[in-house]
Motif scaffolding. Structure first.
Motif, PDB file in Angstrom:
ATOM      1  N   ILE A 123       0.830  -1.205   0.000  1.00 52.45           N
ATOM      2  CA  ILE A 123       0.000   0.000   0.000  1.00 52.45           C
ATOM      3  C   ILE A 123       0.864   1.254   0.000  1.00 52.45           C
ATOM      4  N   ASN A 124       1.943   1.241   0.774  1.00 52.16           N
ATOM      5  CA  ASN A 124       2.818   2.415   0.847  1.00 52.16           C
ATOM      6  C   ASN A 124       3.544   2.674  -0.467  1.00 52.16           C
ATOM      7  N   HIS A 125       3.713   1.624  -1.268  1.00 50.33           N
ATOM      8  CA  HIS A 125       4.482   1.774  -2.507  1.00 50.33           C
ATOM      9  C   HIS A 125       3.651   2.340  -3.655  1.00 50.33           C
ATOM     10  N   TYR A 126       2.339   2.108  -3.639  1.00 49.10           N
ATOM     11  CA  TYR A 126       1.471   2.543  -4.728  1.00 49.10           C
ATOM     12  C   TYR A 126       0.500   3.616  -4.240  1.00 49.10           C
ATOM     13  N   LEU A 129      -4.273   1.064  -4.851  1.00 45.67           N
ATOM     14  CA  LEU A 129      -4.338  -0.342  -5.216  1.00 45.67           C
ATOM     15  C   LEU A 129      -5.800  -0.775  -5.209  1.00 45.67           C
ATOM     16  N   LEU A 130      -6.152  -1.629  -6.146  1.00 46.70           N
ATOM     17  CA  LEU A 130      -7.498  -2.179  -6.178  1.00 46.70           C
ATOM     18  C   LEU A 130      -7.467  -3.525  -5.452  1.00 46.70           C
ATOM     19  N   HIS A 191      -9.174 -18.725   0.731  1.00 44.76           N
ATOM     20  CA  HIS A 191      -9.385 -17.287   0.822  1.00 44.76           C
ATOM     21  C   HIS A 191      -8.282 -16.619   0.000  1.00 44.76           C
ATOM     22  N   LEU A 192      -8.674 -15.824  -0.965  1.00 46.14           N
ATOM     23  CA  LEU A 192      -7.720 -15.233  -1.905  1.00 46.14           C
ATOM     24  C   LEU A 192      -7.797 -13.713  -1.879  1.00 46.14           C
ATOM     25  N   LEU A 193      -6.651 -13.074  -1.778  1.00 49.47           N
ATOM     26  CA  LEU A 193      -6.547 -11.615  -1.827  1.00 49.47           C
ATOM     27  C   LEU A 193      -5.683 -11.226  -3.024  1.00 49.47           C
ATOM     28  N   LEU A 194      -6.202 -10.323  -3.843  1.00 49.12           N
ATOM     29  CA  LEU A 194      -5.476  -9.840  -5.014  1.00 49.12           C
ATOM     30  C   LEU A 194      -5.378  -8.326  -4.945  1.00 49.12           C
ATOM     31  N   MET A 195      -4.181  -7.804  -5.236  1.00 49.75           N
ATOM     32  CA  MET A 195      -3.951  -6.354  -5.220  1.00 49.75           C
ATOM     33  C   MET A 195      -3.486  -5.912  -6.603  1.00 49.75           C
ATOM     34  N   ARG A 250      -3.507   5.324  -0.818  1.00 49.26           N
ATOM     35  CA  ARG A 250      -2.427   5.360   0.171  1.00 49.26           C
ATOM     36  C   ARG A 250      -2.577   6.505   1.154  1.00 49.26           C
ATOM     37  N   ASP A 251      -3.126   7.636   0.703  1.00 55.06           N
ATOM     38  CA  ASP A 251      -3.220   8.817   1.563  1.00 55.06           C
ATOM     39  C   ASP A 251      -4.524   8.879   2.359  1.00 55.06           C
TER      40      ASP A 251
END
Length: 304
Positions: A123-126, A129-130, A191-195, A250-251
C-alpha cells in the motif's frame, strides 16, 4: 482427476469434531457410539497412507486400531464396551493434540505478522491499489467428488496463472492466499486476496467475477466462489466504516487500515476448526507475493 466415492473432506472434518468433542467438551456417550459406527467404516476403507493427517485424525486411527486389532472394518460394531475403551484410549492423546494446536496458532501468528508487513509495504508503494477478496470453494453438489489431491492440483494451477499475470490477473501487483477446511460440510476452500495496480484496473466486482469463473474453469465446473464486491455489500461495510475492498488510496488512513484488516482475515489464530486436517507432503497452506522484486519500480536494487 480421481473421484472419491465419499466426501473425503466432510468425513475427516466429522472425525475431527468427534475427537475434539470427546477431549475438550462434556462427553455424551450415545453420541460418541453413534459417531463411531457412522464414521469408522467409511474412513478406514478410504484411508491413504501417503497423506498426512492432523493429530486429531491420527489419534482416532491409533485409538480404534488399539481396540479392534486385526478385525476388518466391516466386521466392527461399536458397542458399549468398545466405545468406552475408545474414549479412554483417545483421552491419552490430548497432550499431543494441544501441542499441534499451539504450533498451528503460533504459525498463524507468524503468517499474520508477515502478511501485515507485506500488505502495508504494498500500500505504501502505490498511490492506489485495487483490493479484490474472493472465496474459492466447491459447489455443494460436487463437494463429494473432490479429494485433497484434487484441491492441491487446482491450487497449483491457480497460482501458476497468478504468477503469469495474464487475462484476469493482468496488472496484478500483490497477492495472498490461505487454504482451509471447515464449515458445516467440512469443505475445502481458499481465501484469496489480489492487489491490482489502481491506475490500470478499476472494476473490482468484474475482476472478482472473472477470477471466480477462472476457478470454475480450473476445477472443470466443480468449483464455486463467493464475490463480496457487489454494491449492496460494499455499502453496508462502508456505512460501518469497515470497507477494505475496492480502490484503496495510500493517503486515506481509514481505507489503509480497513484494507489491512481485510488482508489479515486470511490469518486468524483463533480459527482452529478451519485448519486442514489432511494434506499432501510438502503442501503449503498459506502464501503471499514478494514485495522486494527486481521488477518493482521505485525500489533500490536488490544486492547480490
Amino acid at each position: 482427476m480421481t473421484h472419491s466415492l465419499i466426501n473425503q473432506a466432510q468425513l475427516i472434518n466429522d472425525i475431527d469434531r468427534l475427537v475434539r468433542g470427546i477431549i475438550f467438551q462434556p462427553i455424551y456417550f450415545d453420541n460418541v457410539r453413534k459417531g463411531l459406527n457412522a464414521l469408522y467404516h467409511p474412513f478406514m476403507n478410504s484411508i491413504d497412507l501417503d497423506l498426512n493427517y492432523s493429530k486429531t485424525i491420527n489419534s482416532f486411527i491409533y485409538s480404534t486400531n488399539a481396540i479392534v486389532g486385526d478385525l476388518y472394518p466391516s466386521d466392527v460394531v461399536w458397542d458399549h464396551d468398545k466405545t468406552q475403551q475408545f474414549i479412554k484410549t483417545l483421552l491419552c492423546y490430548q497432550h499431543d493434540i494441544n501441542i499441534e494446536d499451539n504450533a498451528w496458532r503460533y504459525q498463524e501468528s507468524q503468517n499474520r505478522s508477515n502478511l501485515n508487513c507485506y500488505t502495508r509495504n504494498m500500500i505504501n508503494h502505490y498511490a492506489r491499489l485495487l483490493f479484490v477478496r474472493i472465496d474459492l470453494k466447491y459447489a455443494q453438489e460436487t463437494n463429494h467428488l473432490v479429494t485433497i489431491e484434487d484441491f492441491n492440483d487446482h491450487m497449483c494451477k491457480l497460482r501458476e496463472l497468478i504468477s503469469n499475470k495474464k487475462t484476469c490477473f493482468e496488472h496484478l501487483q500483490g497477492n495472498a492466499w490461505a487454504l482451509e477446511q471447515g464449515g458445516i460440510e467440512g469443505g475445502l476452500h481458499c481465501h484469496l486476496l489480489l492487489m491490482y495496480d489502481g491506475s490500470k484496473r478499476k472494476n473490482d466486482w468484474y475482476l472478482a467475477k472473472e477470477v471466480g469463473e477462472k476457478w470454475r474453469s480450473i476445477t472443470e465446473d466443480m468449483g464455486a466462489y463467493y464475490n463480496s464486491h457487489d454494491a449492496e455489500t460494499k455499502r453496508r461495510f462502508e456505512k460501518n466504516g469497515k470497507l477494505g475492498i475496492g480502490m484503496i488510496h495510500r493517503d486515506n488512513p481509514q481505507q489503509v487500515e480497513n484494507a489491512v484488516r481485510t488482508a489479515l482475515y486470511l490469518t486468524k489464530p483463533d480459527k482452529i476448526d478451519q485448519q486442514l486436517k489432511v494434506w499432501l507432503p510438502n503442501m503449503h497452506t498459506f502464501g503471499h507475493g514478494i514485495y522486494r522484486t527486481a521488477k518493482r519500480r521505485g525500489l533500490p536494487p536488490i544486492a547480490n
